[in-house]
Design a protein around this motif. Structure first.
Motif, PDB file in Angstrom:
ATOM      1  N   HIS A   1       0.892  -1.186  -0.027  1.00  0.00           N
ATOM      2  CA  HIS A   1      -0.005   0.068   0.167  1.00  0.00           C
ATOM      3  C   HIS A   1       0.995   1.320  -0.018  1.00  0.00           C
ATOM      4  O   HIS A   1       0.445   2.305  -0.566  1.00  0.00           O
ATOM      5  N   ALA A   2       2.094   1.215   0.776  1.00  0.00           N
ATOM      6  CA  ALA A   2       2.758   2.293   0.588  1.00  0.00           C
ATOM      7  C   ALA A   2       3.222   2.538  -0.673  1.00  0.00           C
ATOM      8  O   ALA A   2       3.468   3.622  -1.087  1.00  0.00           O
ATOM      9  N   ARG A   3       3.653   1.882  -1.413  1.00  0.00           N
ATOM     10  CA  ARG A   3       4.136   1.838  -2.711  1.00  0.00           C
ATOM     11  C   ARG A   3       3.050   2.417  -3.862  1.00  0.00           C
ATOM     12  O   ARG A   3       3.226   3.469  -4.492  1.00  0.00           O
ATOM     13  N   LYS A   4       1.934   2.090  -3.691  1.00  0.00           N
ATOM     14  CA  LYS A   4       0.799   2.369  -4.481  1.00  0.00           C
ATOM     15  C   LYS A   4       0.588   3.714  -4.084  1.00  0.00           C
ATOM     16  O   LYS A   4       0.487   4.641  -5.081  1.00  0.00           O
ATOM     17  N   GLU A   5       0.306   4.115  -2.964  1.00  0.00           N
ATOM     18  CA  GLU A   5      -0.300   5.336  -2.522  1.00  0.00           C
ATOM     19  C   GLU A   5       1.095   6.346  -2.860  1.00  0.00           C
ATOM     20  O   GLU A   5       0.539   7.667  -2.971  1.00  0.00           O
ATOM     21  N   THR A   6       2.081   6.148  -2.714  1.00  0.00           N
ATOM     22  CA  THR A   6       3.202   7.019  -3.095  1.00  0.00           C
ATOM     23  C   THR A   6       3.160   7.346  -4.529  1.00  0.00           C
ATOM     24  O   THR A   6       3.315   8.606  -4.959  1.00  0.00           O
ATOM     25  N   LEU A   7       2.868   6.305  -5.457  1.00  0.00           N
ATOM     26  CA  LEU A   7       2.827   6.586  -6.559  1.00  0.00           C
ATOM     27  C   LEU A   7       1.812   7.701  -6.828  1.00  0.00           C
ATOM     28  O   LEU A   7       1.730   8.617  -8.014  1.00  0.00           O
ATOM     29  N   TRP A   8       0.685   7.430  -6.223  1.00  0.00           N
ATOM     30  CA  TRP A   8      -0.752   8.106  -6.206  1.00  0.00           C
ATOM     31  C   TRP A   8      -0.239   9.985  -6.077  1.00  0.00           C
ATOM     32  O   TRP A   8      -0.597  10.720  -6.678  1.00  0.00           O
ATOM     33  N   VAL A   9       0.535   9.950  -4.729  1.00  0.00           N
ATOM     34  CA  VAL A   9       1.017  11.286  -4.357  1.00  0.00           C
ATOM     35  C   VAL A   9       1.819  11.918  -5.475  1.00  0.00           C
ATOM     36  O   VAL A   9       1.673  13.142  -5.920  1.00  0.00           O
ATOM     37  N   LEU A  10       2.723  11.316  -6.044  1.00  0.00           N
ATOM     38  CA  LEU A  10       3.838  11.636  -7.114  1.00  0.00           C
ATOM     39  C   LEU A  10       3.183  12.177  -8.495  1.00  0.00           C
ATOM     40  O   LEU A  10       3.372  13.192  -9.156  1.00  0.00           O
ATOM     41  N   SER A  11       1.922  11.187  -8.753  1.00  0.00           N
ATOM     42  CA  SER A  11       1.192  11.557  -9.857  1.00  0.00           C
ATOM     43  C   SER A  11       0.646  12.959  -9.667  1.00  0.00           C
ATOM     44  O   SER A  11       0.485  13.770 -10.834  1.00  0.00           O
ATOM     45  N   ASN A  12       0.096  13.051  -8.640  1.00  0.00           N
ATOM     46  CA  ASN A  12      -0.597  14.294  -8.444  1.00  0.00           C
ATOM     47  C   ASN A  12       0.276  15.693  -8.067  1.00  0.00           C
ATOM     48  O   ASN A  12       0.037  16.781  -8.112  1.00  0.00           O
ATOM     49  N   MET A  13       1.473  15.248  -7.720  1.00  0.00           N
ATOM     50  CA  MET A  13       2.622  16.450  -7.632  1.00  0.00           C
ATOM     51  C   MET A  13       3.178  16.490  -9.021  1.00  0.00           C
ATOM     52  O   MET A  13       3.956  17.967  -9.218  1.00  0.00           O
ATOM     53  N   THR A  14       3.299  15.981  -9.929  1.00  0.00           N
ATOM     54  CA  THR A  14       4.037  16.408 -11.255  1.00  0.00           C
ATOM     55  C   THR A  14       3.145  17.278 -12.322  1.00  0.00           C
ATOM     56  O   THR A  14       3.769  17.393 -13.285  1.00  0.00           O
ATOM     57  N   GLY A  15       2.381  17.963 -11.711  1.00  0.00           N
ATOM     58  CA  GLY A  15       1.853  19.094 -12.500  1.00  0.00           C
ATOM     59  C   GLY A  15       2.863  20.019 -12.666  1.00  0.00           C
ATOM     60  O   GLY A  15       2.829  21.098 -13.240  1.00  0.00           O
ATOM     61  N   ASP A  16       3.762  19.964 -11.413  1.00  0.00           N
ATOM     62  CA  ASP A  16       4.814  21.239 -11.150  1.00  0.00           C
ATOM     63  C   ASP A  16       5.999  20.476 -11.975  1.00  0.00           C
ATOM     64  O   ASP A  16       6.515  19.716 -11.610  1.00  0.00           O
ATOM     65  N   ILE A  17       6.538  21.385 -12.688  1.00  0.00           N
ATOM     66  CA  ILE A  17       7.788  21.176 -13.715  1.00  0.00           C
ATOM     67  C   ILE A  17       9.015  20.844 -12.601  1.00  0.00           C
ATOM     68  O   ILE A  17       9.645  19.755 -12.714  1.00  0.00           O
ATOM     69  N   ASP A  18       8.961  21.251 -11.218  1.00  0.00           N
ATOM     70  CA  ASP A  18      10.391  21.235 -10.544  1.00  0.00           C
ATOM     71  C   ASP A  18      10.217  19.830 -10.005  1.00  0.00           C
ATOM     72  O   ASP A  18      11.263  19.208 -10.045  1.00  0.00           O
ATOM     73  N   VAL A  19       9.034  19.526  -9.696  1.00  0.00           N
ATOM     74  CA  VAL A  19       8.709  18.349  -9.095  1.00  0.00           C
ATOM     75  C   VAL A  19       9.133  17.186 -10.355  1.00  0.00           C
ATOM     76  O   VAL A  19       9.872  16.164 -10.013  1.00  0.00           O
ATOM     77  N   CYS A  20       8.663  17.536 -11.373  1.00  0.00           N
ATOM     78  CA  CYS A  20       9.003  16.641 -12.522  1.00  0.00           C
ATOM     79  C   CYS A  20      10.376  16.351 -12.740  1.00  0.00           C
ATOM     80  O   CYS A  20      11.013  15.228 -12.866  1.00  0.00           O
TER      81      CYS A  20
END
Length: 449
Positions: free
Chosen positions: A301-320
């Motif tokens: 669950h930690a791996r899956k939810e972390t991917l969910w977090v990162l997917s939603n953070m990558t609208g920001d170019i610096d995060v990308c």
């Protein structure tokens, strides 16, 4: 024409994949199904610790009858020592199923009496009444939640969050989280009743506070789900607190599933809103390194939810850029061959990264993205196929070596040709688009020979 149209702003890029309208409902439905399974396990653990009570050294019977429920409910009107026994009977009956809850509601004013005991001064009776209301509110019935709301259950629950008894606080938070799910109206009432202010003192980790923190985290997760109350979560310091907790918890091995799962889900929900909340979360420089640790977790669950977090953070170019050119990327690529739900989250994230342009997409290809994505083209799931085809198309179109790697190293042509007659029109169209647009000459050569 492009397989997916290019967008310019960060939020628009983010919506291109993770939040395309037709996919949002599927993603949220998946989350609901997962939450039901998690909640079932939480509820079972929560109730099992209180399901059996002893009276003069003897356990209560395993089954409470409907007649016993009616008798116990009517007897609540009379104060005295028998109340404790009646509350225990009701608490156990409610844990047996919703039919017993329906029987309880047949008694006039029964819920009001229960709430009155819940907010009274007898701590033993208060705890039993708390468990009764927890069991009632744990029923997955919108009608039950609305009835509890109409009976004025929110203010008493707020009071119980201030109890010195951890079991009472845990019970109240569990009830609140169940009331909040799928009801923005109830969430709104909670916000007006200062629920965040009452939850914040419990938003800290200690070995003695795990159960309470878990339930509080789920309340915050549901408050963040609709996106309507993100400003309140921000201004009252919830985002900063959640990030700080996750940073601390990332170093505690093994990762604590009860807490990590809802906290990551909550942060992912928050970051799915306007980019300013992602920027607020990112102010803690340890967040991305901590998410990298969760991607390496033994906890699925930690791996899956972390991917969910990162997917939603990558609208920001610096995060990308930090994800693409930092240590996180290799861990993301490792998740692509995983089970369906983790695979789809990883592909969404990679799509969000790739659509930011040639430099990022080129680095993805150089990091052997195609070698893990092309095998996915053999899957039967349409959503996953669409994402994998999108990634392959961008890699071929935007990078100097993508076309050759796709064809020579990954044997991508054969996999595309297998999709030319796929039963899904969108898949057929996407596969044929790549073949015609980028490998048309080779197809003509094959036909001529």
């Amino acid at each position: 024409s492009l397989l997916f149209g290019r967008k310019e702003s960060g939020m628009e890029r983010k919506s291109q994949y993770k939040h395309r309208a037709k996919n949002v409902a599927k993603i949220r439905q998946r989350h609901k199904e997962e939450e039901l399974a998690i909640r079932k396990d939480r509820k079972e653990k929560l109730l099992s610790s209180k399901r059996f009570r002893f009276i003069d050294g003897e356990e209560l019977s395993d089954e409470i009858s409907h007649d016993e429920v009616l008798s116990a409910a009517r007897s609540l009107q009379k104060p005295g020592p028998h109340r404790q026994e009646n509350l225990r009977t009701l608490r156990q009956a409610f844990s047996q199923g919703t039919a017993y809850i329906d029987t309880f509601f047949k008694v006039d004013n029964a819920l009001n009496l229960l709430v009155g005991i819940y907010t009274g001064n007898d701590s033993a009776q208060q705890l039993e009444a708390a468990w009764c209301i927890t069991n009632i509110s744990a029923g997955d019935s919108a009608e039950c939640r609305q009835l509890l709301q109409a009976q004025g259950i929110i203010p008493p629950l707020m009071q119980l969050l201030q109890s010195p008894n951890k079991s009472v606080v845990q019970s109240a938070a569990f009830a609140l989280s169940n009331l909040a799910k799928e009801s923005t109206d109830i969430c709104s009432e909670m916000i007006k009743a200062s629920v965040i202010q009452h939850l914040l003192p419990h938003l800290s980790f200690s070995t003695e506070n795990v159960s309470v923190l878990a339930e509080v985290s789920w309340v915050l997760t549901y408050l963040a789900t609709s996106g309507l109350f993100l400003e309140e979560l921000s201004t009252q310091g919830v985002i900063t607190k959640i990030v700080s907790l996750l940073v601390s918890l990332s170093d505690i091995q093994p990762h604590e599933p009860q807490i990590v799962t809802p906290l990551l889900r909550c942060l992912g929900n928050i970051c799915s809103g306007p980019d300013k909340y992602t920027l607020e979360a990112k102010q803690n420089a340890e967040l991305l390194p901590s998410l990298c640790k969760f991607l390496s977790s033994d906890l699925r669950h930690a791996r899956k939810e972390t991917l969910w977090v990162l997917s939603n953070m990558t609208g920001d170019i610096d995060v990308c850029k930090e994800v693409t050119f930092g240590p996180i990327l290799s861990h993301v690529l490792e998740q692509v061959p995983a089970a369906f739900d983790i695979k789809s989250e990883a592909l969404y994230l990679l799509c969000n990264l790739a659509c930011h342009g040639e430099d990022i997409c080129t680095h993805l290809v150089e990091s052997k993205m195609l070698q893990v994505v092309v095998p996915v083209l053999k899957t039967h799931d349409v959503e996953v196929l669409n994402l994998a085809l999108a990634l392959c198309e961008m890699a071929i179109r935007m990078t100097p070596n993508g076309k050759n790697i796709f064809e020579k190293e990954c044997e991508g042509m054969a996999k595309l040709e297998a999709l030319e007659y796929h039963s899904n029109e969108a898949i057929r169209t996407a596969a044929n688009h790549i073949l015609d647009m980028y490998y048309g000459d080779k197809e003509e050569e094959v036909k001529m020979t």
